[in-house]
Design a protein around this motif. Structure first.
Motif, PDB file in Angstrom:
ATOM      1  N   SER A  83      95.206  61.918 -57.298  1.00 54.39           N
ATOM      2  CA  SER A  83      94.277  62.938 -56.651  1.00 54.39           C
ATOM      3  C   SER A  83      94.614  62.939 -55.085  1.00 54.39           C
ATOM      4  CB  SER A  83      92.809  62.552 -56.865  1.00 54.39           C
ATOM      5  OG  SER A  83      92.550  62.645 -58.063  1.00 54.39           O
ATOM      6  N   LEU A  84      94.912  61.791 -54.566  1.00 54.79           N
ATOM      7  CA  LEU A  84      95.235  61.739 -53.351  1.00 54.79           C
ATOM      8  C   LEU A  84      96.623  62.314 -52.941  1.00 54.79           C
ATOM      9  CD1 LEU A  84      94.156  60.772 -50.404  1.00 54.79           C
ATOM     10  CD2 LEU A  84      95.493  58.404 -50.928  1.00 54.79           C
ATOM     11  N   ALA A  97      89.134  65.129 -61.088  1.00 56.06           N
ATOM     12  CA  ALA A  97      89.588  63.712 -61.407  1.00 56.06           C
ATOM     13  C   ALA A  97      88.251  63.135 -62.399  1.00 56.06           C
ATOM     14  CB  ALA A  97      89.680  62.566 -60.448  1.00 56.06           C
ATOM     15  N   ARG A  98      88.747  62.608 -63.636  1.00 53.37           N
ATOM     16  CA  ARG A  98      87.807  61.672 -64.388  1.00 53.37           C
ATOM     17  C   ARG A  98      87.283  60.108 -63.775  1.00 53.37           C
ATOM     18  NH1 ARG A  98      89.614  59.897 -70.786  1.00 53.37           N
ATOM     19  NH2 ARG A  98      87.432  59.304 -71.216  1.00 53.37           N
ATOM     20  N   VAL A  99      86.073  60.086 -63.945  1.00 53.34           N
ATOM     21  CA  VAL A  99      85.702  58.761 -63.554  1.00 53.34           C
ATOM     22  C   VAL A  99      85.395  58.207 -64.782  1.00 53.34           C
ATOM     23  CG1 VAL A  99      83.831  57.747 -62.124  1.00 53.34           C
ATOM     24  CG2 VAL A  99      84.443  59.992 -61.464  1.00 53.34           C
ATOM     25  N   ASN A 100      86.144  57.027 -65.052  1.00 53.07           N
ATOM     26  CA  ASN A 100      85.937  56.310 -66.157  1.00 53.07           C
ATOM     27  C   ASN A 100      84.691  55.262 -66.076  1.00 53.07           C
ATOM     28  OD1 ASN A 100      88.477  57.221 -68.039  1.00 53.07           O
ATOM     29  ND2 ASN A 100      89.184  56.624 -66.049  1.00 53.07           N
ATOM     30  N   PHE A 108      85.215  58.674 -55.764  1.00 43.42           N
ATOM     31  CA  PHE A 108      85.852  59.852 -55.864  1.00 43.42           C
ATOM     32  C   PHE A 108      85.354  60.967 -55.062  1.00 43.42           C
ATOM     33  CE2 PHE A 108      87.013  57.228 -59.526  1.00 43.42           C
ATOM     34  CZ  PHE A 108      87.744  57.968 -60.212  1.00 43.42           C
ATOM     35  N   ASP A 109      85.611  61.131 -53.817  1.00 47.10           N
ATOM     36  CA  ASP A 109      85.304  62.216 -52.858  1.00 47.10           C
ATOM     37  C   ASP A 109      86.228  62.703 -52.437  1.00 47.10           C
ATOM     38  OD1 ASP A 109      86.161  60.299 -50.978  1.00 47.10           O
ATOM     39  OD2 ASP A 109      83.994  59.834 -50.405  1.00 47.10           O
ATOM     40  N   GLN A 110      86.397  63.594 -51.193  1.00 42.22           N
ATOM     41  CA  GLN A 110      87.540  64.430 -50.719  1.00 42.22           C
ATOM     42  C   GLN A 110      88.232  63.331 -49.814  1.00 42.22           C
ATOM     43  OE1 GLN A 110      85.950  67.771 -48.622  1.00 42.22           O
ATOM     44  NE2 GLN A 110      85.458  69.035 -50.638  1.00 42.22           N
TER      45      GLN A 110
END
Length: 218
Positions: A83-84, A97-100, A108-110
Motif C-alpha cells: 500500500s505504501l 488493503a486487507r487486514v488479516n 491501516f490508514d493514510q
C-alpha cells in the motif's frame, strides 16, 4: 479502470474475476510461481509472478498507470508495504488493503497509503464495493448469472452525448448506467451529471446489444 491485485489466493482471485467481468483491465500478482502457472488460462487477467513488496515488480505490473491497487495477501506487513509503495512511489489514486489481524487495524490508514482498510471477514462483494467506490456496479454484477450484460462505452470529443446530463440520454429499454469512471475514479451516476470527453460508462442491460448502447452515446 485499471486494477492491480497483489495476492492470488482465493480472495484475490475472486476479486480479479469480478472486476474483469466488468471489463476492467486487471493484473494479478503473486509470489508463488506455481500459483501463477495454475491460474494461467483460467482468468481473463494479466498474471505476474513476483513479490509485490518489490518496487520493480509493481512497476513491471503497471503500477505507474493503474487506477486501483488492492493488497489481499495473508500477511498484514506485506499488505502495508504494498500500500505504501503504491501510494507514495507510484501515486496510485485508490489503494485498498486487507487486514488479516484485527489488532493491526490501527496501522491501516493514510500514513501507510491505505485509502480503504477491509477486515478479512468482510464479504467479497462488500470488499469490492469498498475498494472501488462503485457500489451500484458491483451490486448489479450479481445479475450477470441471470443473463444480464455489463457493456462498456467511452465518451469521445466527437460523441453527441458530450455536455448532456444523464437524464437527457435515452437508453434502450432494460438498460441502466451502473457507474461512470472519470479520471480513473468510479463515480455513482446521478441524473444531473454531465458527460465529458474521456468518461467511461458501464451500462447494465438484459436486452440491448453493445451496438445499441454505443449508439445512445456516440
Amino acid at each position: 479502470m485499471k486494477a492491480l491485485i497483489a495476492g492470488a489466493g482465493r480472495l484475490g482471485t475472486q476479486i480479479a474475476q469480478v472486476l474483469a467481468a466488468a471489463h476492467n483491465d486487471v493484473t494479478l500478482i503473486d509470489l508463488d510461481d506455481d500459483r501463477i502457472a495454475e491460474l494461467d488460462g483460467r482468468l481473463p487477467v494479466r498474471l505476474v509472478a513476483g513479490d509485490a513488496c518489490e518496487p520493480n515488480i509493481l512497476e513491471h505490473a503497471g503500477a505507474h498507470t493503474t487506477d486501483l491497487v488492492i493488497a489481499t495477501t495473508g500477511n498484514d506487513e506485506d499488505n502495508l508495504v504494498i500500500s505504501l509503495l503504491a501510494k507514495r512511489q507510484f501515486a496510485v489514486p485508490r489503494v485498498a488493503a486487507r487486514v488479516n489481524d484485527a489488532e493491526n487495524t490501527w496501522l491501516f490508514d493514510q500514513q501507510w497509503g491505505v485509502d480503504t482498510a477491509v477486515p478479512a471477514a468482510t464479504p467479497l462483494i462488500s470488499l469490492i464495493e469498498e475498494a472501488t467506490g462503485a457500489t451500484d456496479t458491483v451490486a448489479l454484477l450479481r445479475l450477470s448469472k441471470a443473463g444480464v450484460d455489463v457493456i462498456e462505452t467511452a465518451i469521445t470529443p466527437q460523441s453527441h452525448a458530450v455536455g448532456c446530463t444523464l437524464a437527457e440520454i435515452t437508453l434502450p429499454a432494460g438498460s441502466v448506467i451502473a457507474t461512470i469512471i472519470r479520471t480513473g475514479q468510479p463515480t455513482v451516476p446521478s441524473p444531473e451529471m454531465r458527460l465529458r470527453p474521456g468518461d467511461e460508462l458501464l451500462v447494465v442491460s438484459h436486452s440491448a446489444t453493445e451496438q445499441e448502447i454505443h449508439a445512445a452515446f456516440q
